[in-house]
Design a protein around this motif. Structure first.
Motif, PDB file in Angstrom:
ATOM      1  N   GLY A  92      21.348   7.619   6.468  1.00 46.08           N
ATOM      2  CA  GLY A  92      21.050   7.219   5.105  1.00 46.08           C
ATOM      3  C   GLY A  92      19.742   6.468   4.929  1.00 46.08           C
ATOM      4  N   GLN A  93      18.965   6.283   5.971  1.00 46.49           N
ATOM      5  CA  GLN A  93      17.714   5.543   5.854  1.00 46.49           C
ATOM      6  C   GLN A  93      16.587   6.453   5.352  1.00 46.49           C
ATOM      7  N   LYS A  94      15.512   5.818   4.875  1.00 49.44           N
ATOM      8  CA  LYS A  94      14.349   6.542   4.361  1.00 49.44           C
ATOM      9  C   LYS A  94      13.113   6.084   5.112  1.00 49.44           C
ATOM     10  N   LEU A  95      12.171   6.997   5.268  1.00 52.62           N
ATOM     11  CA  LEU A  95      10.924   6.687   5.955  1.00 52.62           C
ATOM     12  C   LEU A  95       9.796   7.434   5.255  1.00 52.62           C
ATOM     13  N   THR A  96       8.777   6.699   4.841  1.00 50.33           N
ATOM     14  CA  THR A  96       7.625   7.308   4.188  1.00 50.33           C
ATOM     15  C   THR A  96       6.399   7.151   5.081  1.00 50.33           C
ATOM     16  N   ILE A  97       5.803   8.284   5.437  1.00 55.61           N
ATOM     17  CA  ILE A  97       4.630   8.318   6.304  1.00 55.61           C
ATOM     18  C   ILE A  97       3.388   8.568   5.463  1.00 55.61           C
ATOM     19  N   GLY A  98       2.363   7.756   5.649  1.00 52.64           N
ATOM     20  CA  GLY A  98       1.082   8.000   5.014  1.00 52.64           C
ATOM     21  C   GLY A  98       0.149   8.699   5.980  1.00 52.64           C
ATOM     22  N   CYS A  99      -0.789   9.479   5.449  1.00 48.51           N
ATOM     23  CA  CYS A  99      -1.736  10.176   6.319  1.00 48.51           C
ATOM     24  C   CYS A  99      -3.077  10.310   5.607  1.00 48.51           C
ATOM     25  N   PHE A 100      -4.161   9.998   6.329  1.00 44.29           N
ATOM     26  CA  PHE A 100      -5.502  10.165   5.779  1.00 44.29           C
ATOM     27  C   PHE A 100      -5.740  11.633   5.468  1.00 44.29           C
ATOM     28  N   ALA A 123      15.783  10.450   5.541  1.00 41.36           N
ATOM     29  CA  ALA A 123      15.002  11.139   4.511  1.00 41.36           C
ATOM     30  C   ALA A 123      13.523  10.847   4.767  1.00 41.36           C
ATOM     31  N   ILE A 124      12.775  11.866   5.205  1.00 45.17           N
ATOM     32  CA  ILE A 124      11.367  11.709   5.559  1.00 45.17           C
ATOM     33  C   ILE A 124      10.504  12.135   4.371  1.00 45.17           C
ATOM     34  N   ARG A 125       9.660  11.226   3.928  1.00 45.42           N
ATOM     35  CA  ARG A 125       8.713  11.527   2.858  1.00 45.42           C
ATOM     36  C   ARG A 125       7.300  11.275   3.375  1.00 45.42           C
ATOM     37  N   TYR A 126       6.300  11.745   2.617  1.00 47.92           N
ATOM     38  CA  TYR A 126       4.929  11.496   3.049  1.00 47.92           C
ATOM     39  C   TYR A 126       4.001  11.308   1.847  1.00 47.92           C
ATOM     40  N   ARG A 127       2.857  10.707   2.133  1.00 50.96           N
ATOM     41  CA  ARG A 127       1.814  10.524   1.124  1.00 50.96           C
ATOM     42  C   ARG A 127       0.471  10.769   1.801  1.00 50.96           C
ATOM     43  N   VAL A 128      -0.370  11.597   1.198  1.00 45.98           N
ATOM     44  CA  VAL A 128      -1.699  11.900   1.715  1.00 45.98           C
ATOM     45  C   VAL A 128      -2.735  11.310   0.775  1.00 45.98           C
ATOM     46  N   ASP A 129      -3.720  10.581   1.330  1.00 47.48           N
ATOM     47  CA  ASP A 129      -4.708   9.931   0.478  1.00 47.48           C
ATOM     48  C   ASP A 129      -5.934   9.550   1.298  1.00 47.48           C
ATOM     49  N   ASP A 130      -6.956   9.041   0.603  1.00 51.46           N
ATOM     50  CA  ASP A 130      -8.144   8.535   1.273  1.00 51.46           C
ATOM     51  C   ASP A 130      -7.866   7.150   1.852  1.00 51.46           C
ATOM     52  N   PHE A 131      -8.851   6.592   2.583  1.00 51.08           N
ATOM     53  CA  PHE A 131      -8.630   5.352   3.315  1.00 51.08           C
ATOM     54  C   PHE A 131      -8.110   4.221   2.437  1.00 51.08           C
ATOM     55  N   GLU A 132      -8.861   3.865   1.408  1.00 46.06           N
ATOM     56  CA  GLU A 132      -8.526   2.668   0.642  1.00 46.06           C
ATOM     57  C   GLU A 132      -7.218   2.800  -0.124  1.00 46.06           C
ATOM     58  N   PRO A 133      -6.952   3.933  -0.823  1.00 43.54           N
ATOM     59  CA  PRO A 133      -5.631   4.076  -1.472  1.00 43.54           C
ATOM     60  C   PRO A 133      -4.483   4.069  -0.460  1.00 43.54           C
ATOM     61  N   LEU A 134      -4.735   4.605   0.737  1.00 41.48           N
ATOM     62  CA  LEU A 134      -3.691   4.642   1.759  1.00 41.48           C
ATOM     63  C   LEU A 134      -3.355   3.231   2.228  1.00 41.48           C
ATOM     64  N   ILE A 135      -4.376   2.415   2.460  1.00 43.84           N
ATOM     65  CA  ILE A 135      -4.138   1.032   2.879  1.00 43.84           C
ATOM     66  C   ILE A 135      -3.466   0.249   1.754  1.00 43.84           C
ATOM     67  N   ALA A 136      -3.861   0.519   0.505  1.00 48.51           N
ATOM     68  CA  ALA A 136      -3.216  -0.145  -0.628  1.00 48.51           C
ATOM     69  C   ALA A 136      -1.740   0.223  -0.713  1.00 48.51           C
ATOM     70  N   ALA A 137      -1.417   1.493  -0.451  1.00 53.41           N
ATOM     71  CA  ALA A 137      -0.018   1.936  -0.470  1.00 53.41           C
ATOM     72  C   ALA A 137       0.771   1.277   0.655  1.00 53.41           C
ATOM     73  N   SER A 148      -4.151   7.346  10.498  1.00 50.86           N
ATOM     74  CA  SER A 148      -5.493   7.317   9.935  1.00 50.86           C
ATOM     75  C   SER A 148      -6.500   7.024  11.036  1.00 50.86           C
ATOM     76  N   TYR A 149      -7.776   7.154  10.707  1.00 45.85           N
ATOM     77  CA  TYR A 149      -8.803   6.587  11.568  1.00 45.85           C
ATOM     78  C   TYR A 149      -8.803   5.074  11.346  1.00 45.85           C
ATOM     79  N   ASP A 150      -9.319   4.355  12.299  1.00 48.57           N
ATOM     80  CA  ASP A 150      -9.272   2.895  12.251  1.00 48.57           C
ATOM     81  C   ASP A 150     -10.430   2.359  11.411  1.00 48.57           C
ATOM     82  N   LEU A 151     -10.439   2.727  10.138  1.00 52.49           N
ATOM     83  CA  LEU A 151     -11.479   2.297   9.215  1.00 52.49           C
ATOM     84  C   LEU A 151     -10.837   1.591   8.025  1.00 52.49           C
ATOM     85  N   GLY A 152     -11.392   0.455   7.637  1.00 47.48           N
ATOM     86  CA  GLY A 152     -10.902  -0.261   6.467  1.00 47.48           C
ATOM     87  C   GLY A 152      -9.585  -0.959   6.682  1.00 47.48           C
TER      88      GLY A 152
END
Length: 296
Positions: A92-100, A123-137, A148-152
């Motif tokens: 029943g757990q959820k996991l959201t992965i972000g990716c550059f 429940a596996i979810r994902y979000r794709v975005d640029d560096f700064e929006p990804l770090i904000a998320a 991600s790459y180790d930037l920002g």
């Protein structure tokens, strides 16, 4: 008599893991005011701030907070072992992965397949975005961890290196550079360049050229890897990218050569970013182990 209870430690670790009081309160099944009051009592007792809290922004671990959170998590892990409990049950757990965004076409699908295969009840979810929006998320608790790459990424986040990539120079196969086995940044500075238009990526690349005392001339800033490849294949300049798909043909059918950039300083790690090091058997720790074996 001990002033702090395991519940206090649990609250601190939840905030460190989720990066916001609201997300931590939901995870710990407690109201946000109660969590905030408990954190204030902990910090008052310790005589130091564990988190920086700014109006309208997510909480950030202080250096003292990072040390305390790591030691508190170790204590909670030990307590769970003593009580014979385990947090390996992921039902029943959820996991959201972000990716550059530039990395996503290369690593996201294999990562999702591996996670779903190993953690079928999550429940596996994902979000794709640029560096700064990804770090904000990530900061806001909208994603649990990010590839991600180790930037920002500032020092308040924990990083685990997954792999390392060197950039390549993209040119038409008729270009003089195409005959070389490798090329240096100093050599490339004499050519018009095509870079990503992502702000942190551009600043990173300019810093690399500055490190070899060269000032590059930017001909284009491309909004995607495929646009960068197309511009390079058509002779609009030398494209530089860390993301190079298999094959040497651009979308418009032109032939490309991908020449490795040999400067050791140009190599860039792909990292898994999270708020804090997760407990040994937690869902986040399991996911990290899976991703470590998949992302290369």
């Amino acid at each position: 008599m001990l002033y702090l209870t395991l519940r206090h430690y649990e609250y601190v670790c939840a905030i460190a893991q989720h990066g916001s009081l609201s997300a931590a309160a939901a995870a710990a099944h407690v109201s946000q005011p109660a969590l905030s009051n408990a954190l204030a009592r902990v910090e008052e007792h310790l005589g130091q701030a564990l988190f920086l809290r700014r109006k309208g922004a997510a909480v950030v671990l202080t250096p003292q907070g990072r040390i305390f959170a790591e030691q508190a998590q170790a204590l909670l892990d030990q307590a769970a072992r003593l009580e014979g409990q385990s947090d390996e049950d992921t039902s029943g757990q959820k996991l959201t992965i972000g990716c550059f965004s530039d990395l996503a076409p290369f690593v996201l699908a294999p990562a999702l397949q591996a996670l779903r295969g190993a953690l079928p009840e999550v429940a596996i979810r994902y979000r794709v975005d640029d560096f700064e929006p990804l770090i904000a998320a990530l900061t806001g608790g909208d994603v649990d961890m990010a590839i991600s790459y180790d930037l920002g990424v500032d020092g308040s986040f924990a990083r685990q290196e997954l792999s390392r990539r060197a950039p390549r120079a993209l040119v038409p196969q008729t270009h003089p550079l195409a005959r070389q086995q490798a090329v240096t940044l100093r050599e490339l500075a004499g050519h018009p360049l095509i870079l990503s238009d992502e702000g942190l990526s551009v600043r990173h690349m300019l810093a690399l050229f500055k490190s070899v005392a060269s000032l590059p001339r930017i001909a284009h800033r491309a909004a995607s890897v495929e646009l960068l490849r197309s511009l390079a294949a058509n002779g609009e300049g030398v494209g530089i990218t860390y993301s190079h798909p298999p094959g040497n043909t651009s979308y418009d059918g032109k032939q490309l050569a991908a020449v490795p950039i040999s400067d050791a300083t140009a190599g860039e790690p792909i990292v898994l970013i999270s708020h804090a090091k997760p407990s040994a058997n937690s869902l986040l720790a399991q996911a990290q182990g899976i991703l470590k074996s998949v992302v290369t």
